[in-house]
Design an enzyme around this catalytic site. Structure first.
Site, PDB file in Angstrom:
ATOM      1  N   TYR A  51       0.833  -1.200   0.000  1.00  0.00           N
ATOM      2  CA  TYR A  51       0.000   0.000   0.000  1.00  0.00           C
ATOM      3  C   TYR A  51       0.873   1.258   0.000  1.00  0.00           C
ATOM      4  O   TYR A  51       1.843   1.362   0.763  1.00  0.00           O
ATOM      5  CB  TYR A  51      -0.916   0.024   1.234  1.00  0.00           C
ATOM      6  CG  TYR A  51      -1.621   1.357   1.412  1.00  0.00           C
ATOM      7  CD1 TYR A  51      -2.745   1.661   0.651  1.00  0.00           C
ATOM      8  CD2 TYR A  51      -1.134   2.313   2.292  1.00  0.00           C
ATOM      9  CE1 TYR A  51      -3.374   2.888   0.780  1.00  0.00           C
ATOM     10  CE2 TYR A  51      -1.754   3.549   2.430  1.00  0.00           C
ATOM     11  CZ  TYR A  51      -2.873   3.835   1.670  1.00  0.00           C
ATOM     12  OH  TYR A  51      -3.483   5.051   1.792  1.00  0.00           O
ATOM     13  N   LYS A  82     -12.166  44.757  41.057  1.00  0.00           N
ATOM     14  CA  LYS A  82     -13.514  44.598  40.504  1.00  0.00           C
ATOM     15  C   LYS A  82     -13.461  44.306  39.006  1.00  0.00           C
ATOM     16  O   LYS A  82     -14.098  43.370  38.510  1.00  0.00           O
ATOM     17  CB  LYS A  82     -14.355  45.845  40.783  1.00  0.00           C
ATOM     18  CG  LYS A  82     -15.804  45.715  40.317  1.00  0.00           C
ATOM     19  CD  LYS A  82     -16.623  46.940  40.673  1.00  0.00           C
ATOM     20  CE  LYS A  82     -16.947  46.996  42.155  1.00  0.00           C
ATOM     21  NZ  LYS A  82     -17.876  45.902  42.560  1.00  0.00           N
TER      22      LYS A  82
END
Length: 701
Positions: free
Chosen positions: A96, A443
Site C-alpha cells: 500500500y 472589581k
C-alpha cells in the site's frame, strides 16, 4: 526499545508497563519533566522521548538552545527497512502506498514509485495559509516539536525511509529553519497528512514550500537548505518515503506533548495556590488531614491534600488564623466553603486525568504510527491503523476538561477572595487605598476572570464527538487529535491568564493581612494610651474603676475587622467606636462605682475626643510604615513555605501592592505574572515552596 521479539509473558498487553509509569508522586514526575526540559541535548533513539524534551525542543530556536542528536545505533535498522522496500518492489511485491493508490483509491496500481510519492505530496498540499495577521500558519514551536517527534518515530526502523532524510530534518531543527505548515486541515487519521506533507515538500524542494529562517524571514526551499547546511540538493523520494513522513500522528502528539508539559506545571501550581488561599483567608487547615483523604482512596486527592498540608504546616498565617477562628466560634461558620475545604477532592481527579493523559501522549510520541509497518524480520509489510490518533484526541479532550475544572475552582476561590462578605475581613475587591470610595481594586479583574472562566468552560466540550467521515468514506472514523490538541492549547493559555490574575490577587491579600495586623497593633496601642490617660483617675484624684475596662476594649478591637473602620476609624457609623463605647457604657452600668454618673459619661466623651485626635494619625503612620518597609509587625509570608512564590512576584517580577492612588492597573501586574509563567520563570519558585516535602502526608497522630 520495544520491537520484534518474543511476547513479554509477564506483561503481554502492556498494562503492567502503563501502571508502572504511574508509580511515585505527581510532583516527582513534574520535577523529572522540568529536569528533562532543561537538558541541553536531546538524543533521540526512537522510544525514549519524553514530554519535557519535546517541550524543550519546541521552545528552543536552534541547537544553541537545545541540540538534537540522532542515535547512530539506529542507522542499521533504518537502512534495513528502506532496503527491504526496494527489494520487495524489485521482486514484484504489492505494498500500500508504494505500488498502490491511496485511501479509498488503493485499488489502483503503479510501478512508478517515485512519481507516486511526488503526487502524494502534491495532493496533500491542501492547506491554506492566508497572509499577515489573518494567516493560518501553525506556530513554529509546534512545527519544531512535530519534526522532532516524526524523526523519533521513523528512527525505529519500521517505516522504509533513508537515514539521510532524518539527518536532514535534524539539521533543519538544529539550525532553526522551520518549515511552514498550515494550522488547519488535518483529522489525525490517516495521521496528520496535510501538515506533514509540507515538511516533505520542503525537503523535496516543492516550489510552494516555505520555511521560517532563524531571523524570522520567510524563505523558499533552496534558501532553507542553504541556511541549514544540507548538501547534495533536494531529495528525490524513494517508494514509501513520502508516505513514511506524512502518514503519522506526529503533529497532534507533538502539540499535545508541549501542552501537557504546561498543564502538569499548572496543576501543581493550583495546589500551591489553594494552600495560599487558605493562608490569606484565615482558613481551617484540618481539611488537609491525611485520614480524611486516605479513607477516600484516590491518589490524586491524597497527594493534593498532602502538598497543601505541607505548606500550611509551615505557615505563620495558620497560627494566627487559629487564634482568629477560636474567637467567638459560635458566631462563625464551623467549616470553610467548598472552594477551600474540598479543594484536594476537586483537584485530585484533575491531576489523575492530566497524569494519565501525559502518559498516553508520551506513549504516542514513542510509537510507530504510520502504515504500513515494515517488519524486516518476518519479511512483511503489515497493513494496519497505527495512524489513528485516537489516543491524542481522547487524551486532549480529557485533559481539557481537567484544565477547565482547575480554572473553575480558581474562579470560585478568587470570587470569595474579593468579596468582603466571604473573605474574612479583607477589603472589598481587595482595595488597598485609604479611601475605599475611590478604589475598586480587583472589581474589573473579577469581571475578566468571569470571562476567562466562561470561555474555558466552553472549551471543555469534547472535540472527538464531532468526527466527520472523510476521504471517500475510507477515513470514516478519525481522531481529530490535532484539533483537540489546539483547543487544549487554548485552554492552557486561558488557565495561565486565570492563574496570573489569581496570583496577583493572592499577593495583594497577603499584603492586606500585613497591613491589617499593623493597623490593629497601632489601634490597640493608641486605645491603651488613651485609656490610661482618660480612664485611670477620677476627678477626685482617686483611681477609677473604669481603668479595668482596658482589657475589654482590646478584646473589642480584636473582634472587629480592621478594614470595616480603617478609612474613618472614629466615625460613629462604623463599628469600632460603637463597640468601644458599648464596652465603657457596660462597665459604667455594672461596676457599682460610686463615681457620679455625669463623671462616667464625661469620661466616655473625653475618651472618644482623645481617640478622634490620635487614632487617625496612628493608622496613617501604620500605613506609611508598611509602605516604607519599616512596619513593626513583620509580614507573615516571610515565615511561610509559600514565601518563594510571593518573593518572586514582588521582587523579581516587580509586581506592586495595588491602590487607587498609584494609578497602576491590575492588568499591568497580571501581565507581568502571565509572561513569567509563559517563560517558565515561575517553575523554580513554585518548586521551592515544596522543596522540604518528603513526598508523604503528615503522620496521623
Amino acid at each position: 526499545m520495544a520491537g520484534n521479539g518474543p511476547i513479554n509473558k509477564e506483561d503481554p498487553l502492556n498494562w503492567g508497563a502503563a501502571a508502572a509509569e504511574m508509580a511515585g508522586s505527581h510532583l516527582d514526575e513534574v520535577k523529572r519533566m522540568v529536569a528533562q526540559f532543561r537538558e541541553p541535548l536531546v538524543k533521540i533513539q526512537g522510544a525514549t522521548l519524553r514530554v519535557g524534551q519535546v517541550a524543550a525542543v519546541a521552545q528552543a530556536k536552534d541547537a544553541a538552545g537545545v541540540a538534537v542528536e540522532l542515535d547512530e545505533e539506529a542507522r542499521p535498522r533504518v537502512k534495513a527497512s528502506s532496503e527491504w522496500i526496494l527489494n520487495c518492489i524489485a521482486h514484484g511485491g504489492d505494498i500500500y502506498g508504494v505500488t498502490t493508490g491511496f485511501g479509498g483509491t488503493s485499488h489502483r496500481r503503479t510501478k512508478d514509485g517515485p512519481a507516486l510519492q511526488v503526487e502524494l505530496l502534491r495532493h496533500l498540499n491542501a492547506g491554506i495559509f492566508g497572509t499577515g495577521s489573518d494567516g493560518h500558519t501553525l506556530p513554529s514551536e509546534t512545527v519544531r516539536a512535530a519534526m522532532l517527534v516524526r524523526i523519533n518515530t521513523l528512527l525505529q526502523g519500521y517505516s522504509g525511509i533513508r537515514f539521510e532524510i532524518l539527518e536532514a530534518i535534524t539539521k533543519l531543527l538544529n539550525t532553526g529553519v522551520t518549515p511552514c505548515l498550515p494550522l488547519r486541515g488535518t483529522i489525525t487519521a490517516s495521521g496528520d497528512l496535510v501538515p506533514l506533507s509540507y515538511i516533505a515538500g520542503l525537503i523535496t524542494g516543492r516550489p510552494n514550500a516555505q520555511a521560517i529562517s532563524p531571523d524570522g524571514r520567510k524563505v523558499d526551499a533552496a534558501e532553507a537548505f542553504k541556511l541549514a547546511g544540507i548538501e547534495g540538493g533536494f531529495f528525490t523520494l524513494n517508494p514509501k518515503e513520502g508516505l513514511a513522513i506524512v502518514n503519522g500522528t506526529s503533529v497532534g502528539s507533538a502539540l499535545a506533548a508541549t501542552v501537557m508539559f504546561d498543564a502538569n506545571i499548572l496543576a501543581v501550581l493550583s495546589e500551591v495556590l489553594s494552600a495560599v488561599f487558605c493562608e490569606v483567608m484565615n482558613g481551617k487547615p484540618e481539611y488537609t488531614d491525611h485520614l480524611t483523604h486516605k479513607l477516600k482512596h484516590h491518589p490524586g486527592s491524597i497527594e493534593a491534600a498532602a502538598i497543601m498540608e505541607h505548606i500550611l504546616a509551615g505557615s505563620s498565617f495558620m497560627s494566627h488564623a487559629k487564634k482568629v477562628n477560636e474567637m467567638d466560634p459560635l458566631l462563625k461558620p464551623k467549616q470553610d466553603r467548598y472552594a477551600l475545604r474540598t479543594s484536594p477532592q476537586w483537584l485530585g481527579p484533575q491531576i489523575e486525568v492530566i497524569r494519565a493523559a501525559t502518559k498516553s501522549i508520551e506513549r504516542e510520541v514513542n510509537s510507530v504510527n504510520d502504515n504500513p509497518v515494515i517488519d524486516v524480520h518476518r519479511g512483511k509489510a503489515l497493513h494496519g491503523g497505527n495512524f489513528q490518533g485516537t489516543p491524542i484526541g481522547v487524551s486532549m479532550d480529557n485533559a481539557r476538561l481537567a484544565i477547565a475544572n482547575i480554572g473553575k475552582l480558581m474562579f470560585a476561590q478568587f470570587s470569595e477572595l474579593v468579596n468582603e462578605f466571604y473573605n474574612n475581613g479583607l477589603t472589598s475587591n481587595l482595595a488597598g487605598s485609604r479611601n475605599p470610595s475611590l478604589d475598586y481594586g480587583f472589581k474589573g479583574t473579577e469581571i475578566a476572570m468571569a470571562s476567562y472562566c466562561s470561555e474555558l468552560q466552553y472549551l471543555a466540550n469534547p472535540i472527538t464527538n464531532h468526527v466527520q467521515s472523510a476521504e471517500q468514506h475510507n477515513q470514516d472514523v478519525n481522531s481529530l487529535g490535532l484539533v483537540s490538541a489546539r483547543k487544549t492549547l487554548e485552554a492552557v493559555d486561558i488557565l495561565k491568564l486565570m492563574t496570573s490574575t489569581y496570583i496577583v490577587a493572592l499577593c495583594q491579600a497577603v499584603d492586606l493581612r500585613h497591613l491589617e495586623e499593623n493597623i490593629k497593633s497601632s489601634v490597640k496601642n493608641c486605645v491603651t494610651q488613651v485609656a490610661k490617660k482618660v480612664l485611670t483617675m477620677n476627678p477626685t484624684g482617686d483611681l477609677s474603676s473604669a481603668r479595668f475596662s482596658e482589657k475589654n476594649l482590646l478584646t473589642a478591637i480584636d473582634r472587629e475587622a480592621v478594614f470595616s473602620y480603617a478609612d474613618d476609624p472614629c466615625s460613629a457609623n462604623y463599628p469600632l467606636m460603637q463597640k468601644l463605647r458599648a464596652v465603657l457604657v457596660e462597665h459604667a452600668l455594672t461596676s457599682g462605682d460610686a463615681e457620679p454618673e455625669a463623671s462616667v459619661f464625661s469620661k466616655i466623651t473625653k475618651f472618644e475626643e482623645e481617640l478622634r485626635s490620635a487614632l487617625p494619625r496612628e493608622i496613617e503612620a501604620a500605613r506609611v510604615a508598611v509602605a516604607n518597609g519599616t512596619a513593626p509587625v513583620a509580614n507573615r509570608i516571610v515565615e511561610s513555605r509559600s514565601f518563594p512564590l510571593y518573593r518572586f512576584v514582588r521582587e523579581e517580577l516587580g509586581c506592586v501592592f495595588l491602590t487607587g492612588e498609584k494609578l497602576k492597573s491590575p492588568g499591568e501586574e497580571c501581565n507581568k505574572v502571565f509572561l513569567g509563567i509563559s517563560q517558565g520563570k515561575l517553575i523554580d519558585p513554585m518548586l521551592d515552596c515544596l522543596k522540604e516535602w518528603n513526598g508523604e502526608p503528615l503522620p496521623i497522630n
